[in-house]
Enzyme design. Structure first.
Site, PDB file in Angstrom:
ATOM      1  N   CYS A  40      45.838  38.822  32.745  1.00  0.00           N
ATOM      2  CA  CYS A  40      45.296  37.944  33.790  1.00  0.00           C
ATOM      3  C   CYS A  40      44.400  36.879  33.158  1.00  0.00           C
ATOM      4  O   CYS A  40      43.739  37.117  32.152  1.00  0.00           O
ATOM      5  CB  CYS A  40      44.494  38.761  34.802  1.00  0.00           C
ATOM      6  SG  CYS A  40      43.853  37.751  36.176  1.00  0.00           S
ATOM      7  N   ASP A  42      41.738  35.837  34.377  1.00  0.00           N
ATOM      8  CA  ASP A  42      40.348  36.163  34.720  1.00  0.00           C
ATOM      9  C   ASP A  42      39.452  36.108  33.473  1.00  0.00           C
ATOM     10  O   ASP A  42      39.763  36.731  32.453  1.00  0.00           O
ATOM     11  CB  ASP A  42      40.315  37.578  35.334  1.00  0.00           C
ATOM     12  CG  ASP A  42      38.977  37.909  35.970  1.00  0.00           C
ATOM     13  OD1 ASP A  42      37.936  37.758  35.290  1.00  0.00           O
ATOM     14  OD2 ASP A  42      38.964  38.332  37.138  1.00  0.00           O
ATOM     15  N   ARG A  44      36.895  37.517  32.752  1.00  0.00           N
ATOM     16  CA  ARG A  44      36.289  38.794  32.341  1.00  0.00           C
ATOM     17  C   ARG A  44      37.240  39.675  31.552  1.00  0.00           C
ATOM     18  O   ARG A  44      36.876  40.769  31.157  1.00  0.00           O
ATOM     19  CB  ARG A  44      35.780  39.543  33.584  1.00  0.00           C
ATOM     20  CG  ARG A  44      34.687  38.800  34.332  1.00  0.00           C
ATOM     21  CD  ARG A  44      34.471  39.376  35.714  1.00  0.00           C
ATOM     22  NE  ARG A  44      35.656  39.203  36.564  1.00  0.00           N
ATOM     23  CZ  ARG A  44      35.761  39.649  37.816  1.00  0.00           C
ATOM     24  NH1 ARG A  44      34.750  40.311  38.350  1.00  0.00           N
ATOM     25  NH2 ARG A  44      36.858  39.430  38.513  1.00  0.00           N
ATOM     26  N   HIS A  96      44.317  44.336  35.750  1.00  0.00           N
ATOM     27  CA  HIS A  96      42.941  44.851  35.796  1.00  0.00           C
ATOM     28  C   HIS A  96      42.526  45.117  37.241  1.00  0.00           C
ATOM     29  O   HIS A  96      42.875  44.361  38.146  1.00  0.00           O
ATOM     30  CB  HIS A  96      41.968  43.884  35.107  1.00  0.00           C
ATOM     31  CG  HIS A  96      41.762  42.593  35.833  1.00  0.00           C
ATOM     32  ND1 HIS A  96      40.642  42.339  36.593  1.00  0.00           N
ATOM     33  CD2 HIS A  96      42.534  41.483  35.938  1.00  0.00           C
ATOM     34  CE1 HIS A  96      40.731  41.129  37.111  1.00  0.00           C
ATOM     35  NE2 HIS A  96      41.874  40.583  36.737  1.00  0.00           N
ATOM     36  N   CYS A  99      41.141  42.603  40.482  1.00  0.00           N
ATOM     37  CA  CYS A  99      41.810  41.318  40.238  1.00  0.00           C
ATOM     38  C   CYS A  99      41.808  40.470  41.521  1.00  0.00           C
ATOM     39  O   CYS A  99      42.298  40.913  42.567  1.00  0.00           O
ATOM     40  CB  CYS A  99      43.240  41.575  39.773  1.00  0.00           C
ATOM     41  SG  CYS A  99      44.147  40.061  39.394  1.00  0.00           S
TER      42      CYS A  99
END
Ligand code: CO
Length: 197
Positions: A40, A42, A44, A96, A99
Site C-alpha cells: 500500500c 500508505d 506508514r 495492512h 488501510c
C-alpha cells in the site's frame, strides 16, 4: 519544504558513509534485491522499514490499498522486470490492517474521486463475501477484507502470463500474501496465501 529534505538527505548520506564507506559504491555497481514487494502507498507502511531491509534489498511497487489490477501496466512491467531482469524469486503482496482504501471500500459512500474506481475490486470482494462478512463487527469486517484483498492479489499475480511463463520455465518463483499491523509493527504471513509452481 525541499530544503528540509535536502538537509535530512545530507545527514543520512554522511551517516551511512561514515558507518560503511563501501555502501554507496557497492549499491551503485549492482541492484540485486531478493524481494519484489507490492504494498500500500500508505506513508506508514514503507517496505524497507517495516521489513527491516536496507536500500538495495527490496524492489517495490506501491499503490492505494495494494490492489492488483490485472491490466495495471505499471505493476505488470515492474513484476516482469523483477522476475526476468533482476532474477527475483520471492514476490510479496502485503496489505495492512487499518488501510484507508479498504475502509472506503467497506462503505457504499462514493466520495473519493478516482480512488473509488481504483478500489472497485475490493468492493466486489465485499459483495462476493457478503455472508461471511455480515456476522462480523465493523472492525473485524475491515480486517477480513484487508486479508481477502491480499489473497485476491496473490491469485491475480499467479494468473499473470509473467508468472505462468516463469513457472513453465521451471523458475522457483513464490508469491506470498502478507499483512502488516499498524498497531504493533508486526508483519505476518497469511495462511494458505502462498502460490508456487
Ligand atoms: Co493502505
Amino acid at each position: 519544504m525541499p530544503e528540509e529534505l535536502i538537509r535530512r538527505n545530507r545527514d543520512w548520506a554522511a551517516r551511512i558513509e561514515s558507518d560503511n564507506p563501501d555502501f554507496f559504491p557497492r549499491l551503485a555497481a549492482l541492484q540485486k534485491p531478493d524481494y519484489f514487494w507490492i504494498g500500500c502507498a500508505d506513508a506508514r507502511v514503507p517496505a524497507n522499514v517495516v521489513a527491516g531491509l536496507e536500500p538495495g534489498e527490496v524492489f517495490v511497487h506501491r499503490n492505494v490499498a495494494n490492489v492488483v489490477h490485472a491490466s495495471d501496466l505499471n505493476l505488470l512491467s515492474a513484476l516482469q522486470f523483477a522476475i526476468e531482469g533482476l532474477g527475483i524469486r520471492k514476490v510479496i503482496v502485503c496489505g495492512h490492517y487499518g488501510c484507508g482504501g479498504v475502509r472506503a471500500a467497506c462503505s457504499d459512500h462514493h466520495g473519493h474521486g478516482l480512488v473509488d474506481h481504483w478500489i472497485a475490486p475490493i468492493r466486489a470482494l465485499r459483495h462476493s463475501h457478503k455472508g461471511e462478512l455480515s456476522s462480523l463487527t465493523p472492525a473485524e469486517r475491515e480486517n477480513l477484507l484487508v486479508e481477502l484483498n491480499v489473497r485476491a492479489g496473490v491469485d491475480r499475480i499467479a494468473e499473470t502470463p509473467i508468472l505462468q511463463d516463469a513457472w513453465a520455465a521451471g523458475l522457483p518463483v513464490a508469491v506470498h500474501g502478507m499483512v502488516y499491523s499498524l498497531a504493533d509493527g508486526i508483519l505476518s504471513q497469511l495462511e494458505g496465501a502462498t502460490r508456487v509452481a
